[in-house]
Design a protein around this motif. Structure first.
Motif, short mmCIF file in Angstrom:
data_model
loop_
_atom_site.label_atom_id
_atom_site.label_comp_id
_atom_site.label_asym_id
_atom_site.label_seq_id
_atom_site.Cartn_x
_atom_site.Cartn_y
_atom_site.Cartn_z
N GLN A 291 0.83 -1.19 0.00
CA GLN A 291 0.00 0.00 0.00
C GLN A 291 0.87 1.25 0.00
OE1 GLN A 291 -3.30 -0.12 -0.27
NE2 GLN A 291 -3.34 -2.36 -0.19
N TRP A 292 0.39 2.28 -0.68
CA TRP A 292 1.08 3.57 -0.66
C TRP A 292 0.94 4.18 0.73
CZ3 TRP A 292 4.34 6.45 -3.44
CH2 TRP A 292 4.45 7.80 -3.12
N ALA A 293 2.06 4.49 1.38
CA ALA A 293 2.03 5.01 2.74
C ALA A 293 2.91 6.25 2.83
CB ALA A 293 2.51 3.94 3.72
N THR A 294 2.28 7.42 2.88
CA THR A 294 3.02 8.67 3.01
C THR A 294 3.76 8.73 4.34
OG1 THR A 294 1.33 9.74 1.67
CG2 THR A 294 2.81 11.17 2.89
N LYS A 295 3.15 8.14 5.37
CA LYS A 295 3.79 8.14 6.69
C LYS A 295 5.14 7.45 6.65
CE LYS A 295 2.92 6.82 11.51
NZ LYS A 295 1.98 6.15 12.44
N GLY A 296 5.22 6.35 5.92
CA GLY A 296 6.49 5.64 5.82
C GLY A 296 7.55 6.45 5.09
N LEU A 297 7.12 7.19 4.07
CA LEU A 297 8.07 8.05 3.35
C LEU A 297 8.64 9.13 4.25
CD1 LEU A 297 6.25 8.54 -0.09
CD2 LEU A 297 8.31 7.22 0.34
N LYS A 299 8.80 9.16 7.50
CA LYS A 299 9.64 8.58 8.55
C LYS A 299 11.05 8.33 8.04
CE LYS A 299 9.81 4.71 11.80
NZ LYS A 299 9.14 3.47 12.26
N SER A 300 11.14 7.78 6.82
CA SER A 300 12.46 7.53 6.24
C SER A 300 13.20 8.84 5.99
CB SER A 300 12.32 6.75 4.93
OG SER A 300 11.72 5.50 5.14
N ALA A 301 12.48 9.84 5.50
CA ALA A 301 13.11 11.11 5.18
C ALA A 301 13.67 11.79 6.43
CB ALA A 301 12.10 12.02 4.49
N PHE A 302 12.91 11.77 7.51
CA PHE A 302 13.34 12.48 8.72
C PHE A 302 14.37 11.69 9.52
CE2 PHE A 302 9.34 14.83 8.01
CZ PHE A 302 9.87 16.11 8.07
N ILE A 303 14.62 10.44 9.16
CA ILE A 303 15.69 9.67 9.80
C ILE A 303 16.95 9.69 8.96
CG2 ILE A 303 16.43 7.37 10.53
CD1 ILE A 303 13.57 6.79 11.36
N LEU A 304 16.80 9.33 7.67
CA LEU A 304 17.97 9.24 6.79
C LEU A 304 18.45 10.62 6.35
CD1 LEU A 304 16.91 6.21 4.55
CD2 LEU A 304 18.39 6.21 6.57
N GLY A 305 17.52 11.58 6.19
CA GLY A 305 17.91 12.93 5.77
C GLY A 305 18.88 13.59 6.73
#
Length: 321
Positions: A291-297, A299-305
């Motif tokens: 499923q498309w999950a904006t929340k997952g995107l 979360k990844s951005a604010f950790i890896l960024g």
């Protein structure tokens, strides 16, 4: 000469020819005809009934009773072996398979049993007419067989599945499937279908092998997962770059990277992502839809960024000192 589904044609008949004698069609004879029809339908045959009338007045209509004869024609179309394996593979990958057909309930149950569908409870179009959308939606979660459907009823069932959040693919080859093909998220037809049906379809199967349906589902999931990877990586990278430039502009007395250098870096980054369409996807990810999950995107951005930005800031500090 009316012809078509058994029940509808029988309803137009009031007489029968026995030993060259025209007699009224009695209830007992009707029950015998129904018994013959049901016996053949249970063998998986699609039944066509034809009635005739010796003399038809110019103003007569096939809706009026008075037809004298009734002829059965049974068509046996055994399911292909590829249909059985395709349904098994789709179910193994959590794709719900439902049959929406205009055939009789008995024929539908017989065919469903042969192709491996376990739940043989069936709902007919006549029953659907008495149910609300909420009741039909509940049926859709419990049953897989829907028979004696009109074209608009097929489209209604697909619309209600979509309202439940399902992505619906519908496969049909007849003109009466056109409405359902347009309503579905993915309309699938075959190469020898009617031209109107193919025009309404999104995908036309050129191979006479239904296993390509499972291949298409898996390939679609691979593409989606790899696209999701790219978006997640790119979002984290861009956020990291923004943070790095922001910190550098505030804390450093010099410009760590020229605009041209940033553009070259982005170009090299995009070249590095060209491998993603061929990236291997884990089997457990293919077993169920993603499923498309904006929340997952996010979360990844604010950790890896920020992690990426910390490496940049450390590099800037080394250049400074």
């Amino acid at each position: 000469m009316p012809k078509g589904a058994f029940e509808e044609v029988l309803a137009t008949c009031s007489q029968v020819r026995l030993a060259d004698q025209i007699e009224p069609l009695t209830e007992v004879q009707k029950q015998n005809l129904v018994a013959v029809h049901d016996r053949l339908a249970q063998q998986g045959m699609r039944m066509l009934a034809v009635a005739y009338q010796d003399e038809l007045a110019e103003t007569a209509s096939i809706d009026r009773v008075g037809n004298q004869g009734l002829i059965f024609a049974g068509f046996l179309g055994p399911p292909k072996q590829s249909a059985i394996s395709a349904i098994q593979q789709l179910q193994a990958h959590q794709v719900a398979v439902k049959i929406l057909t205009g055939d009789s309930a008995l024929t539908t149950q017989q065919v469903a049993q042969k192709v491996g569908i376990q739940n043989l409870a069936v709902t007919t179009g006549e029953m659907l007419e008495t149910l609300t959308d909420a009741q039909v939606s509940e049926l859709l979660t419990e049953q897989a067989l829907f028979a004696k459907l009109a074209p608009l009823q097929k489209a209604r069932l697909i619309r209600l599945l979509q309202a439940q959040g399902e992505v619906v693919g519908f496969m049909g080859d007849g003109i009466n499937d056109t409405t359902a093909l347009k309503q579905a998220d993915v309309g699938i037809s075959v190469d020898n279908a009617a031209d109107l049906t193919k025009d309404a379809s999104d995908v036309i199967l050129l191979e006479k092998d239904l296993n390509v349906l499972e291949h298409g589902v898996l390939e679609g999931r691979r593409v989606f997962i790899n696209m999701y990877k790219y978006i997640r990586i790119t979002l984290a990278s861009n956020l990291g770059n923004v943070l790095s430039v922001l910190v550098a502009s505030i804390c450093l007395p010099f410009l760590p990277m020229l605009s041209l250098q940033i553009l070259v870096q982005n170009l090299l980054y995009d070249v590095a992502q060209l491998w993603l369409p061929w990236d291997r996807v884990a089997e457990d990810q293919l077993r169920q839809p993603t499923q498309w999950a904006t929340k997952g995107l996010l979360k990844s951005a604010f950790i890896l960024g920020p992690l990426s930005s910390m490496v940049d800031i450390l590099t800037f500090a080394i250049l400074w000192f």
